[in-house]
Design a protein around this motif. Structure first.
Motif, short mmCIF file in Angstrom:
data_model
loop_
_atom_site.label_atom_id
_atom_site.label_comp_id
_atom_site.label_asym_id
_atom_site.label_seq_id
_atom_site.Cartn_x
_atom_site.Cartn_y
_atom_site.Cartn_z
N PRO A 176 -1.94 -11.76 -14.06
CA PRO A 176 -0.55 -11.38 -13.79
C PRO A 176 -0.47 -10.59 -12.49
N LEU A 177 0.65 -10.70 -11.82
CA LEU A 177 0.86 -9.96 -10.57
C LEU A 177 0.78 -8.46 -10.85
N GLN A 178 -0.08 -7.79 -10.10
CA GLN A 178 -0.19 -6.33 -10.24
C GLN A 178 0.92 -5.66 -9.45
N PRO A 179 1.49 -4.56 -9.96
CA PRO A 179 2.68 -3.97 -9.32
C PRO A 179 2.38 -3.46 -7.92
N ALA A 180 3.35 -3.62 -7.04
CA ALA A 180 3.23 -3.11 -5.68
C ALA A 180 3.27 -1.58 -5.70
N LEU A 181 2.65 -0.98 -4.69
CA LEU A 181 2.67 0.47 -4.56
C LEU A 181 4.09 0.94 -4.28
N GLN A 182 4.52 1.95 -5.01
CA GLN A 182 5.82 2.58 -4.79
C GLN A 182 5.60 4.09 -4.77
N GLY A 183 5.95 4.74 -3.67
CA GLY A 183 5.83 6.19 -3.59
C GLY A 183 4.43 6.63 -3.23
N SER A 184 4.14 7.91 -3.47
CA SER A 184 2.88 8.52 -3.07
C SER A 184 1.90 8.57 -4.24
N ALA A 185 0.61 8.41 -3.91
CA ALA A 185 -0.44 8.48 -4.92
C ALA A 185 -1.66 9.14 -4.29
N GLU A 186 -2.57 9.58 -5.14
CA GLU A 186 -3.82 10.17 -4.68
C GLU A 186 -4.98 9.47 -5.38
N ALA A 187 -6.11 9.43 -4.70
CA ALA A 187 -7.31 8.80 -5.26
C ALA A 187 -8.53 9.43 -4.62
N ASP A 188 -9.65 9.28 -5.29
CA ASP A 188 -10.90 9.67 -4.63
C ASP A 188 -11.22 8.68 -3.51
N VAL A 189 -10.99 7.39 -3.79
CA VAL A 189 -11.28 6.33 -2.81
C VAL A 189 -10.12 5.36 -2.80
N CYS A 190 -9.63 5.01 -1.61
CA CYS A 190 -8.61 3.98 -1.46
C CYS A 190 -9.20 2.83 -0.64
N ILE A 191 -8.98 1.62 -1.11
CA ILE A 191 -9.62 0.45 -0.52
C ILE A 191 -8.54 -0.52 -0.04
N LEU A 192 -8.64 -0.94 1.20
CA LEU A 192 -7.77 -1.99 1.75
C LEU A 192 -8.46 -3.33 1.51
N GLY A 193 -7.84 -4.16 0.67
CA GLY A 193 -8.35 -5.51 0.46
C GLY A 193 -8.97 -5.73 -0.90
N ALA A 194 -8.39 -6.68 -1.66
CA ALA A 194 -8.89 -7.01 -3.00
C ALA A 194 -9.65 -8.33 -2.95
N GLY A 195 -10.68 -8.36 -2.12
CA GLY A 195 -11.61 -9.48 -2.08
C GLY A 195 -12.96 -9.04 -2.62
N TYR A 196 -14.00 -9.82 -2.32
CA TYR A 196 -15.32 -9.50 -2.86
C TYR A 196 -15.80 -8.11 -2.46
N THR A 197 -15.67 -7.76 -1.17
CA THR A 197 -16.18 -6.47 -0.71
C THR A 197 -15.45 -5.33 -1.39
N GLY A 198 -14.11 -5.35 -1.31
CA GLY A 198 -13.33 -4.25 -1.85
C GLY A 198 -13.49 -4.10 -3.35
N LEU A 199 -13.47 -5.20 -4.09
CA LEU A 199 -13.57 -5.12 -5.54
C LEU A 199 -14.98 -4.75 -5.99
N SER A 200 -16.00 -5.21 -5.27
CA SER A 200 -17.36 -4.82 -5.63
C SER A 200 -17.55 -3.32 -5.45
N ALA A 201 -17.04 -2.78 -4.33
CA ALA A 201 -17.11 -1.33 -4.13
C ALA A 201 -16.30 -0.60 -5.19
N ALA A 202 -15.11 -1.10 -5.49
CA ALA A 202 -14.24 -0.46 -6.48
C ALA A 202 -14.91 -0.39 -7.84
N LEU A 203 -15.55 -1.48 -8.24
CA LEU A 203 -16.19 -1.52 -9.55
C LEU A 203 -17.35 -0.53 -9.61
N GLU A 204 -18.19 -0.50 -8.57
CA GLU A 204 -19.31 0.44 -8.54
C GLU A 204 -18.81 1.88 -8.64
#
Length: 429
Positions: free
Chosen positions: A22-50
């Motif tokens: 399902p389509l994941q919701p677009a970002l709306q407003g401000s958020a905080e994270a330990d790590v923010c990743i540009l790109g939901a491909g192999y590189t970004g998702l592999s780093a995100a999962l680790e």
């Protein structure tokens, strides 16, 4: 890119043959994270999962859909090593470091297979890859490469004679093969969607249709979209060929190149297995190469015809059909049901370009058409660096990377001219 342009996947056999998320919701407003990743491909998702599995709060911002770029459109060939080849890498950084990086790439294939098994990703993994020379000079080169890989890298590739190859591949075009039993192939979009499902289960927040418009660098980077922003402790730029206007010093060191894949009509199990008896993936050794493999539903997936201007070549379907029939004349009666393309990122020396900008903004690019396994490896190494262990990521910083000449206006025409020379060389000797 408008919302309507990015809410669905480009038509392809990949998108038609695997369940989509399902389509994941677009970002709306401000958020905080330990790590923010540009790109939901192999590189970004592999780093995100680790990172998520290590307890980090991770947000991924994707301009279109998960795997919408090269991760969901590529040829699906999973190969140890790098596009530049071992000899070129040795000339860049010396044998010891080249061997070290090659061993990392072997681990990358192993990790990919582990992820498939651990997260039960149904992406049709198959063992085996063959690199197939066409010209006599290529035979000598690849026989030497087989010896080099076996003796210096302790990597168990096999040289197959033309007769051995003909026992598995029903084509008279090739003069032999460098066969790698440890590489293989998979369904690229199914794999990246499987990674995304694992990320979501681990607590990663993914925002689709959330193109990053700028990144504020500093002690706490901020990634901005049109409708929001994410402040983080560390950022990862994993946009590859689609990273435009975010980090000019990275963009100048890669070139987007169009590549194209066709899927035939369903051939049936018997006719398909008669083409490639052991179900391996195959790529020839020309600069402008053809590559192909069988699908789970018994089609031939045939790729090639790269466009260095990024514009689709004229008469693409006819050209791809002609190239396929040059390899397999027995498919003269077979139509192509699907034809699609996308952009990959190439570096000037075809070696991977990984590293960081400042202390806390990481990147990986320059996979140069050889990235299905290397991207996951890069994601893991970036995650390690964020966690304080940067030795493996920093090993790649020893590879020097020059910008493409000509700047934004002239670099594509210059590359087109250069590639015309390599294609002429393929044709003449």
């Amino acid at each position: 890119m408008s919302s309507s342009a990015t809410s669905s996947y480009p038509p392809s056999w990949y998108a038609a043959s695997t369940p989509l998320l399902p389509l994941q919701p677009a970002l709306q407003g401000s958020a905080e994270a330990d790590v923010c990743i540009l790109g939901a491909g192999y590189t970004g998702l592999s780093a995100a999962l680790e990172l998520a599995e290590a307890g980090y709060r991770v947000v991924v911002l994707e301009a279109a859909r998960i795997g919408w770029g090269a991760s969901g459109r590529n040829g699906g060939q999973v190969i140890a090593g790098y596009s530049c080849g071992e000899a070129a890498l040795e000339s860049l950084i010396g044998f010891d470091d080249a061997r070290r990086l090659f061993d990392y790439s072997r681990e990358g294939v192993h990790w990919l297979r582990q992820r498939i098994e651990r997260h039960r990703i149904d992406c049709h993994w198959r063992d085996g890859h063959a690199s197939t020379p066409i010209k006599p000079r290529q035979v000598s080169e690849w026989q030497a490469a087989a010896r080099h890989m076996s003796e210096r890298y302790q990597y168990p590739v096999q040289w197959w004679s033309r007769e051995q190859l003909r026992g598995q591949l029903a084509s008279d075009r090739y003069l032999g093969a460098l066969y790698d039993p440890h590489s293989g192939h998979l369904h690229p979009l199914a794999y990246v969607l499987g990674l995304a499902r694992a990320c979501l289960a681990a607590g990663v927040v993914i925002h689709e249709q959330s193109a990053v418009t700028r990144v504020d660098r500093g002690a706490q980077p901020i990634m901005h979209t049109r409708a929001g922003q994410v402040r983080c402790q560390s950022g990862i730029l994993a946009g590859n060929a689609l990273l435009r206007g975010i980090a000019p010093e990275l963009e100048s060191r890669i070139m987007p190149v169009g590549t194209y894949i066709a899927a035939t009509e369903v051939l049936g199990a018997e006719r398909a297995s008669a083409l490639i008896g052991n179900d391996m993936a195959v790529a020839d050794t020309n600069w402008a190469l053809d590559y192909f493999r069988l699908s789970q539903d018994h089609r031939l997936l045939f790729g090639g015809r790269a466009s260095y201007s990024t514009l689709p070549p004229p008469s693409l379907r006819a050209t791809m059909t002609r190239r396929m029939r040059r390899v397999f004349p027995q498919l003269a009666d077979v139509r192509m049901d699907y034809l699609w393309g996308g952009l990959i990122d190439i570096s000037r020396n075809r070696a991977p370009h990984f590293g960081r900008l400042g202390d806390n903004l990481y990147f990986a690019q320059g996979f140069s058409g050889h990235g299905v396994a290397a991207t996951g490896m890069a994601g893991r190494f970036i995650a390690e660096a964020i966690r304080g262990q940067s030795e493996r990521l920093d090993a790649f910083a020893r590879i020097g990377h020059a910008s493409f000449p000509g700047g934004r206006a002239l670099r594509t025409p210059l590359l087109v001219a250069a590639m015309a020379w390599y294609k002429l060389r393929d044709a003449l000797w």
